[in-house]
Structure formats: C-alpha cells, structure tokens
Design an enzyme around this catalytic site. Structure first.
Site, PDB file in Angstrom:
ATOM      1  CG  ASP A  51      -2.110   0.899   1.099  1.00  0.00           C
ATOM      2  OD1 ASP A  51      -2.012   1.911   0.388  1.00  0.00           O
ATOM      3  OD2 ASP A  51      -3.150   0.597   1.709  1.00  0.00           O
ATOM      4  CB  CYS A  89      -5.847   2.470  -2.257  1.00  0.00           C
ATOM      5  SG  CYS A  89      -6.853   3.594  -1.286  1.00  0.00           S
ATOM      6  NE  ARG A  93      -6.310  -1.017  -2.037  1.00  0.00           N
ATOM      7  CZ  ARG A  93      -5.426  -1.603  -1.227  1.00  0.00           C
ATOM      8  NH1 ARG A  93      -5.640  -2.845  -0.821  1.00  0.00           N
ATOM      9  NH2 ARG A  93      -4.344  -0.970  -0.816  1.00  0.00           N
ATOM     10  CE  LYS A 151      -6.608   0.575   1.648  1.00  0.00           C
ATOM     11  NZ  LYS A 151      -5.669   1.704   1.555  1.00  0.00           N
ATOM     12  CG  HIS A 153     -10.629   1.554   0.655  1.00  0.00           C
ATOM     13  ND1 HIS A 153      -9.807   2.509   0.078  1.00  0.00           N
ATOM     14  CD2 HIS A 153     -11.627   2.250   1.251  1.00  0.00           C
ATOM     15  CE1 HIS A 153     -10.276   3.705   0.325  1.00  0.00           C
ATOM     16  NE2 HIS A 153     -11.391   3.582   1.036  1.00  0.00           N
ATOM     17  CG  ASP A 347      -2.228   0.832  -3.125  1.00  0.00           C
ATOM     18  OD1 ASP A 347      -1.068   1.277  -2.998  1.00  0.00           O
ATOM     19  OD2 ASP A 347      -3.146   1.135  -2.341  1.00  0.00           O
ATOM     20  CE  LYS A 404      -3.169   7.119  -1.665  1.00  0.00           C
ATOM     21  NZ  LYS A 404      -3.248   6.562  -0.284  1.00  0.00           N
TER      22      LYS A 404
END
Length: 611
Positions: A51, A89, A93, A151, A153, A347, A404
């Site tokens: 992550d 993220c 995913r 995780k 999410h 991610d 990010k």
C-alpha cells in the site's frame, strides 16, 4: 556373557535401524509424490499488494531498504519496470481484481473522496459494482480455495465485502487505512476501525501488528485446507506503508542515521542504483518537485526529525518483507512452494500527504484528540502517528515525478514482480508497458480458468450481464514470445482519470494532465520509455501525436462516462466533508459550519477594530 547380554539389544537396534531406513525411504517417496502431485495440478497463486509503496522502495528496484524476500522473488522470476496502476488505492484494487476499467466497475475514486454531486452516477459509487465478476469468484468456481487477509476498501456492506465477492475465507479492513498496532481508526472520519471476518464484525487480537497478522492468518487459512490438495488463491493486501507509518523498534533501529543526508541525496542515490540494475535507462533525468523543500535550510532538529520519519518508513517496508519471507518459508516446508506463483505489486505510488512540518503545535493538538502523538522518541511505535512529507515521498518515487493522487509517473508507475518455480523466466526484466487490468487476465491464463463468455450477444456470468475485461495477459511477455503487448494502434491506447487528473498511454508515449496546486492544469506529452522522469515535454514539437492522443483520451472519457469535477473540488477537503456527513446528522453539520462562519466574522471584526 557380555556378548550374550548385548546381542538382543544389537538385534533390536538393527531392526530399528532398518525400520527407520524404510520409513525414511517411504517418507521420501511420499514427499516426492506429494511434490509431483502439486506440480502436476493447477498452480497456487499468491497475490501480494503493498500500500503506497514507491517505485524504488524495494531492493530489486534500487532501494537501500533491505528486502531479501522480494529480492529472492525477483531472482526467481521477472521484474516489470513499466507497470502502471491507478493513482490511489480503491480504483487500483477494483481493476486488479477484475481486469475492468475502474469507472465501469463503479470505483472512480475512493468512496471518501467522491463529491455528493456525482454520487448518483453508477460509476461514482466508490464501491465495487454488481456488474463485474472478481478473479476470486472465477477461481473459486473453478475449484480453487480463495483467501484474503488485509485491506479491502471496496465496500463495507454485507453484499460488498470480499466474503460476498468470491473469497472463501477472509479477515479484512473495510476502510482506507487504520492503525497497525491496534484496532483504532487513523482518521477522525471513521468512528472505529472496521474489520470483518467472513462477513462478520471482527475484533483484532491484543498482539496485533498488521504485517505479521496478515501473514499469520494467511498461513492459517492455507493450512486449514492443505489435506484436500486443491489449489489456492491467496490475496494479501498489506497496510504497509500506508499512514500511519509504524514499525517494530528493532526494524527502526536499523535505519537510524541512514537518511541524515536528506531527500535530494536519497533521490539521486536511488536513481543511480536503478540505472545500475537496468530498471531505468542510463540517460534518465529527473525534476525537482515544487513541493520538495531545501534540505539545507532545515534546522538540525528538523533534519533529525525528518530523517527518523523516513527511517520508520523504511522499517515498515522491511517488516513487511520479513513477514512475506515467513509465508514463503511455510510454503517451502509444506511442499507447496514449487507449485506456487507469486505476484507482488503496489497499489499506487508513494503517499505525500504528511505535513511538511509534522511538529507544528496545531497538528500535535489534533493528533492528541485522536489518541496519537508524534514525539520523536516513540515515532512509529504503538500510539504514534507517522507519515511522509512530499519531500521524502518524492525520493521514495525516484527518479519519477509526482506521487499518489497524481497522474505523473510517480503516482502510477510501481514495482511488479511475477515469480515462482512454474515461471520459466528467471532474473528477467521487462520494459514493456503494462497496466493493472492485466493482472486478472494473467492469473486466469496461468491457472487455465476461463473468463466470462458471450452468451446470446452479451457477456454474462452467473446469470447476469457483466463488464468486459480490458486487460491483457502478461504471459506472452513472461515467456519471451513478444517484447510488448500494447503497440501504437488506437485500440492499444489505455486511458485513466482521477478527480480531473488524467493520462493516456499509447506505445512509448504518455499524455498527462495534473490539476493544481501541484500540477499546472496543462496537457503534456512524454516518451516514458526513454524519459521516465517526465522531464522533456514533447507537446510543442510533436503536434500530430499530441492531437491524436487528445482525441483518444476524449473517446476514453465518453466511453466511460467520466464526469467533470464540481468547481472548487479539493480531494482532502472532500474527504473531511464526507466524513462529517457520514458521522454526524445534517443539523450538527449546519451548526459546525455556522460556528466556523461566525468565528471567521468575529476574527475579522477584531482585526478591523484593533488596527
């Protein structure tokens, strides 16, 4: 007499020795048979997702951080140097687990950041839609055990949790992040850290540390069904190194003093190592981000504190690697390693939302209200809140630009390793462009599992119509059959959008726009094969290519029903507003806003009357 006395003992010893030899031979035969059975069936798949891990945050990609488990995987497989994900993220995913564009899967952004004005659109829910099928569902229906720990999410209601999306056993965090030492939310927008096990509320153990726990439970799940000899798919989405950045003291100690030279020197060192490893071209140049501070202008105390922030970050990376090694060891000891394929990625790029001045009084006060401190001596330990500022985050992404939430290479280009005994490629590097939607098609081809098929003119699975995968299997690249699997034809274009930030990839080229305040809201064109640092804008010298790619991006926008962000949209502010709305009723929110307005007017009044 002595001889007569020992003869029965000698005979017994001889019988024991022969029996032991026979048993040993039998055990060897059984072990060989088990190994043969494992290698003759469908391979196990271990999908590991870090992550917020930056491009050069692991040793195989040029880092000073010790990651021997990842280095072993890289030696036993292939490293991808031009692999891209979403810039945050949840969208990653969604694409990782489906092979479908994140907008069509319902995840335009993390749910905490979707503005209310857009939440009526099906592509702007921030949770995984029912119009897709996950790779876990496909593998489970094909006879695989499917496990997930970590995780998620992608939704917290019973129908959206992983236990309803193809995973047989799960222990999962539904939120964007949480504390790594205890069951505690990391942001005030959450009332509690929402963990679930097999769809039910779950309480973490007292000795919890996220990376250790994720591997412990994965091993437990794998061991629970080992006797039936069926293959498994294990998905391990780690919390490392999402904030709060936390690690055990013994790992932190190893990096004390390592970062005393500062972020600019670290960025350059990583560039040189990445060049030496063949990760980026020899000619790679870099830019200094406008959010990177001048290390030499910091005081001695500030340098000391910033260096420890990065030391804790490095420690968290190594701790994750340490526990990955435990999983690998378990698979070796149980005879399952030779039939297991490992896929490791991040991610998105490094997170840069940590404050430049983490010791500001206002921040320390706010952290105390959440039960956290950021004192130097306990930084990274239980009860501590740590994060990276944009300056060290830029070094984490070296030699790339941005991080990010942005569509620069530093936000989207991340490590990808595919390895294992069933993979013929060893110590190989691929510089071919690849995208996160390629992972599910690759897993399906590796396992021989059929994707959803067209029936009666529509793509259907499980009795419902589903979205088509846009990704392509990486196996031709892994086998060495091709040098690239995305060319320069229009149908090879890969588009992406996040809250107004945008990108389109075509062949070696990338069209990119980043919004203020970090970006300039202008389209730029780069050859990211030769210029991964995005230092030479080609938009002014290659107008035909620029226009062609702009047209392709507009087609991508239309095809995926991408909406314009509301005026004044700021991601961090939207997270706070959505958090207030979710935790408190409308009357309380109105009261808070009114109080803020009245306080502002009073401050202006006092200023006007005292000047």
């Amino acid at each position: 007499m002595f001889t007569n006395t020992l003869r029965p003992l000698a005979n017994a010893l001889l019988r024991h020795t022969v029996a032991t030899a026979l048993i040993a031979g039998l055990c060897t035969h059984v072990s060989a048979t088990v190994a043969a059975e494992h290698t003759s069936k469908h391979p196990n798949i271990v999908l590991i997702l870090a992550d917020d891990l930056g491009f050069t945050d692991s040793a195989p990609y040029g880092s000073e951080i010790s990651t021997p488990a990842l280095s072993e995987l890289a030696d036993n497989g292939i490293k991808f140097t031009n692999y891209h994900t979403a810039a945050n993220c949840a969208p990653t995913r969604a694409m990782l687990l489906t092979g479908v564009d994140n907008h069509r899967a319902g995840v335009s952004n993390i749910p905490e950041m979707v503005p209310p004005e857009l939440q009526s659109h099906p592509h702007y829910q921030g949770t995984l839609g029912n119009n897709i099928v996950t790779v876990a569902t496909l593998l489970q229906d094909a006879g695989y055990h499917t496990y997930m720990v970590g995780k998620w999410h992608l939704g917290a209601t019973p129908d959206l949790l992983p236990s309803s999306r193809g995973f047989e056993r799960t222990i999962t965090l539904a939120d964007s992040g949480a504390d790594n030492w205890e069951q505690k939310p990391y942001l005030a927008i959450y009332e509690k850290a929402n963990w679930f096990a097999d769809g039910e509320r779950y309480t973490l153990p007292e000795d919890f540390y996220s990376s250790q726990f994720i591997v412990d439970k994965t091993i437990e799940f794998i061991a629970s069904n080992a006797a039936d000899n069926a293959p498994f798919f294990a998905y391990l989405p780690f919390q490392a190194v999402h904030m709060p950045v936390q690690a055990p003291q013994e790992f932190i100690d190893r990096y004390m003093g390592v970062y005393d030279m500062g972020w600019t020197a670290l960025r350059e060192q990583r560039l040189q190592r990445a060049v030496a490893l063949g990760i980026v071209p020899q000619s790679t140049a870099t830019t200094i981000m406008n959010t990177t501070k001048d290390w030499e202008k910091l005081s001695a105390d500030q340098k000391r504190y910033e260096a420890k922030r990065m030391a804790v970050y490095a420690a968290m990376v190594e701790a994750m690697d340490f526990h990955i090694a435990r999983l690998v060891t378990h698979l070796k000891q149980t005879g399952q390693y030779d039939n297991t394929i490992f896929i490791f990625a991040s991610d998105n790029g490094s997170e840069a939302t940590g404050p430049a001045n983490a010791q500001a009084a206002a921040l320390r006060f706010a952290l105390r209200q959440q039960g956290y401190s950021n004192d130097y001596d306990t930084l990274g330990l239980k009860g501590s809140f740590n994060s990276l500022s944009p300056s060290f985050a830029s070094a984490s992404a070296s030699p790339l630009a941005y991080y990010k939430f942005h569509t620069g290479e530093g936000g989207m280009r991340v490590p990808l390793i595919i390895a294992g005994q069933p993979i013929a490629a060893k110590r190989q590097i691929s510089h071919a462009f690849s995208f996160v939607t390629d992972i599910t098609p690759t897993i399906l081809e590796l396992t021989g599992v059929t994707p959803p098929q067209v029936k009666h003119g529509k793509l259907r699975y499980g009795g419902r119509e589903v979205e088509a995968m846009i990704g392509r299997s990486l196996l031709p690249l892994i086998r060495g059959d091709v040098e690239r699997h995305y060319g320069d034809a229009d149908e090879d274009a890969v588009g992406y959008e996040l809250a107004g930030h945008a990108a389109l990839f075509l062949g070696d080229y990338k069209l990119v726009l980043n919004k203020p305040p970090v970006g300039d809201n202008q389209w730029h064109l780069y050859n990211i094969a030769t210029d991964p640092g995005e230092t030479t804008d080609l938009s002014g010298v290659d107008a035909p290519r620029l226009q062609r790619m702009l047209n392709l991006y507009q087609q991508y926008e239309k095809r995926n029903d991408i909406q314009v962000m509301p005026a004044g949209f700021v991601g961090a502010r939207q997270v706070a507003l959505n958090g207030l709305r979710d935790r408190f009723d409308a009357q309380i929110i109105i009261g808070i806003i009114t109080l803020i307005i009245l306080t502002s007017f009073y401050a202006i009044y006092r200023q006007n009357n005292y000047e």
